[in-house]
Write a protein that holds these residues in place. Structure first.
Motif, mmCIF file in Angstrom:
data_model
loop_
_atom_site.group_PDB
_atom_site.id
_atom_site.type_symbol
_atom_site.label_atom_id
_atom_site.label_comp_id
_atom_site.label_asym_id
_atom_site.label_seq_id
_atom_site.Cartn_x
_atom_site.Cartn_y
_atom_site.Cartn_z
ATOM 1 N N VAL A 145 0.854 -1.201 0.000
ATOM 2 C CA VAL A 145 0.000 0.000 0.000
ATOM 3 C C VAL A 145 0.889 1.249 0.000
ATOM 4 N N ALA A 146 1.925 1.228 0.841
ATOM 5 C CA ALA A 146 2.840 2.374 0.915
ATOM 6 C C ALA A 146 3.531 2.596 -0.438
ATOM 7 N N LEU A 147 3.860 1.492 -1.115
ATOM 8 C CA LEU A 147 4.475 1.581 -2.454
ATOM 9 C C LEU A 147 3.499 2.185 -3.454
ATOM 10 N N ALA A 148 2.248 1.705 -3.411
ATOM 11 C CA ALA A 148 1.216 2.214 -4.326
ATOM 12 C C ALA A 148 1.017 3.713 -4.105
ATOM 13 N N ARG A 149 1.015 4.135 -2.833
ATOM 14 C CA ARG A 149 0.815 5.542 -2.519
ATOM 15 C C ARG A 149 1.975 6.403 -3.036
ATOM 16 N N ALA A 150 3.197 5.862 -2.966
ATOM 17 C CA ALA A 150 4.360 6.605 -3.461
ATOM 18 C C ALA A 150 4.352 6.689 -4.984
ATOM 19 N N LEU A 151 3.879 5.620 -5.637
ATOM 20 C CA LEU A 151 3.964 5.544 -7.106
ATOM 21 C C LEU A 151 2.810 6.251 -7.829
ATOM 22 N N ILE A 152 1.752 6.616 -7.088
ATOM 23 C CA ILE A 152 0.569 7.194 -7.742
ATOM 24 C C ILE A 152 0.876 8.556 -8.383
ATOM 25 N N THR A 153 1.933 9.218 -7.911
ATOM 26 C CA THR A 153 2.280 10.543 -8.456
ATOM 27 C C THR A 153 3.119 10.436 -9.738
ATOM 28 N N ASP A 154 3.324 9.200 -10.249
ATOM 29 C CA ASP A 154 4.173 8.985 -11.435
ATOM 30 C C ASP A 154 5.566 9.597 -11.260
ATOM 31 N N PRO A 155 6.293 9.208 -10.214
ATOM 32 C CA PRO A 155 7.607 9.826 -10.006
ATOM 33 C C PRO A 155 8.632 9.346 -11.032
ATOM 34 N N GLU A 156 9.672 10.166 -11.241
ATOM 35 C CA GLU A 156 10.782 9.741 -12.101
ATOM 36 C C GLU A 156 11.771 8.909 -11.288
ATOM 37 N N ALA A 157 11.724 9.074 -9.971
ATOM 38 C CA ALA A 157 12.596 8.290 -9.083
ATOM 39 C C ALA A 157 11.839 7.967 -7.800
ATOM 40 N N LEU A 158 11.956 6.712 -7.358
ATOM 41 C CA LEU A 158 11.343 6.294 -6.096
ATOM 42 C C LEU A 158 12.462 6.118 -5.080
ATOM 43 N N LEU A 159 12.300 6.753 -3.912
ATOM 44 C CA LEU A 159 13.316 6.708 -2.863
ATOM 45 C C LEU A 159 12.779 5.863 -1.712
ATOM 46 N N LEU A 160 13.538 4.861 -1.313
ATOM 47 C CA LEU A 160 13.053 3.904 -0.306
ATOM 48 C C LEU A 160 14.008 3.873 0.879
ATOM 49 N N ASP A 161 13.486 4.182 2.071
ATOM 50 C CA ASP A 161 14.316 4.204 3.272
ATOM 51 C C ASP A 161 14.130 2.914 4.061
ATOM 52 N N GLU A 162 15.100 2.014 3.973
ATOM 53 C CA GLU A 162 15.041 0.707 4.650
ATOM 54 C C GLU A 162 13.656 0.078 4.568
ATOM 55 N N PRO A 163 13.134 -0.127 3.372
ATOM 56 C CA PRO A 163 11.734 -0.557 3.252
ATOM 57 C C PRO A 163 11.458 -1.968 3.748
ATOM 58 N N LEU A 164 12.495 -2.797 3.902
ATOM 59 C CA LEU A 164 12.239 -4.193 4.272
ATOM 60 C C LEU A 164 12.577 -4.495 5.727
ATOM 61 N N SER A 165 13.039 -3.488 6.471
ATOM 62 C CA SER A 165 13.573 -3.782 7.810
ATOM 63 C C SER A 165 12.519 -4.284 8.796
ATOM 64 N N ALA A 166 11.241 -3.927 8.577
ATOM 65 C CA ALA A 166 10.201 -4.334 9.543
ATOM 66 C C ALA A 166 9.625 -5.732 9.256
ATOM 67 N N LEU A 167 10.094 -6.375 8.183
ATOM 68 C CA LEU A 167 9.475 -7.644 7.769
ATOM 69 C C LEU A 167 10.256 -8.850 8.286
ATOM 70 N N ASP A 168 9.547 -9.987 8.430
ATOM 71 C CA ASP A 168 10.244 -11.199 8.877
ATOM 72 C C ASP A 168 11.110 -11.747 7.723
ATOM 73 N N PRO A 169 12.112 -12.603 8.029
ATOM 74 C CA PRO A 169 13.084 -13.016 7.014
ATOM 75 C C PRO A 169 12.486 -13.599 5.727
#
Length: 363
Positions: A145-169
């Motif tokens: 959902v957070a990815l969809a919200r970031a991508l809805i603006t049609d960005p030329e670059a997507l910046l991700l700050d430790e996007p996987l750190s909260a997930l299990d292995p």
């Protein structure tokens, strides 16, 4: 989707009071690449990402996105979108309104923004959950959902700050594959901050290794793995042993190093610029073998201090010849054909091409 943009960071510094968090770094990230900023905590990678996004002011230098200098532009006018570590979803809104939020702020009328939000949720395979609230979703779904919200603006670059750190292995590995697939299909530039070497190796076209506010190396993962630029990179990536010592001879492209109160070691000089009377050499951990060396300087005898079984491989830690915690990674087949125990003295060796001279970062 909009086109991808090259990101050009030119002599960018970030100073907080008397502390310099980022020291005049320069980096070009080609359009449409997956770039990972990698390094330990406090190395300046998140500050760098936030300066690209406009969430952090730049103390000196410039950031250019495509042909536009964005240094002084607010985040919403940069053509970038940021996905935060915490996802920062609105708990009281359903998924459609969460995803459509930035379009609402831009004054896009309700039907148009909801239709676009549904399209983004479809892309993330979440359309069945469109009317749910974030709390009713799993961690992996919230991330999409957070990815969809970031991508809805049609960005030329997507910046991700430790996007996987909260997930299990297990979920981390699944989401890694999804991020890579998404970046390939959208074709836009991704800049992803992580402290996980494995994550960066799996995702990146370019790994940028930072330490103490400086870039130690920026290259394709294979180059970083096989030819670390500095002792820091070799140690941080964890796939090389680093031996430091005094240079006692240097002929052609061979160099001989003497370790204090220890042995002498040979290495191949891979154009290590500005060689002084001391040097660092790196030896690939998975190229070390048990057995006597073919020539002096390409091995030593040491005492086994630890044996770690890892399934398909076994990690040995050996001390000797003035070298502490030297690592050898052997295949399980190789190890169990001739197992060794802690406390045993064993000869270790490697080939001449497996020991390289490391460069030094000039501060």
């Amino acid at each position: 989707m909009s086109k991808a943009a090259e990101i050009d960071i030119a002599s960018v510094s970030k100073i907080y009071g008397t502390t310099t968090a980022v020291h005049a770094i320069s980096l070009k990230i080609p359009a449409g690449t997956y770039c990972c900023l990698l390094g330990p905590s406090g190395c300046g990678k998140t500050s760098t990402l936030r300066m690209i996004a406009g969430h952090e002011s730049i103390s000196s230098g410039d950031v250019r996105l495509g042909n536009t200098v964005v240094t002084d532009l607010p985040p919403a006018r940069r053509g970038t979108a940021m996905m935060f570590q915490s996802y920062a979803l609105f708990p009281h809104l359903d998924l459609i309104d969460n995803v459509a939020f930035s379009l609402k702020m831009k004054g896009v009328e309700k039907d148009a923004r909801r239709a676009k939000a549904l399209e983004m949720l479809k892309l993330m395979q979440l359309e069945a959950y469109a009317t749910r609230r974030p709390a009713q979703l799993s961690g992996g779904q919230q991330q999409r959902v957070a990815l969809a919200r970031a991508l809805i603006t049609d960005p030329e670059a997507l910046l991700l700050d430790e996007p996987l750190s909260a997930l299990d292995p297990f979920l981390k590995i699944r989401m890694r594959a999804e991020l890579k697939k998404l970046q390939t299909s959208l074709g836009i530039t991704f800049v992803h901050v992580t402290h996980s070497q494995e994550e960066a190796m799996a995702l990146a076209d370019i790994i940028v290794i930072m330490n103490d506010g400086r870039i130690e190396q920026a290259a394709h993962p294979r180059v970083v793995f096989e030819r670390p630029a500095t002792a820091f990179v070799a140690r941080f990536m964890g796939d090389h042993n680093v031996i430091s010592g005094r240079v006692i001879s240097h002929q052609g492209n061979r160099l001989k190093l003497s370790v204090p109160a220890g042995g002498d070691f040979l290495a191949t000089d891979v154009g290590a610029a500005g060689l002084s009377d001391t040097a660092d050499i790196a030896i690939r951990t998975d190229h070390v073998r048990i057995g006597a060396p073919s020539e002096e300087g390409l091995g030593f005898t040491g005492s086994v201090s630890n044996v770690e079984y890892r399934g398909s491989s076994v990690k040995l830690t050996v001390n000797g010849a003035g070298v502490e915690d030297f690592t050898a990674i052997l295949s399980d087949t190789e190890f169990f054909a001739n197992p060794v125990k802690v406390g045993e003295a064993i000869p270790l060796s490697w080939g001449p091409e497996d020991a390289i001279v490391l460069g030094r970062l000039t501060h």
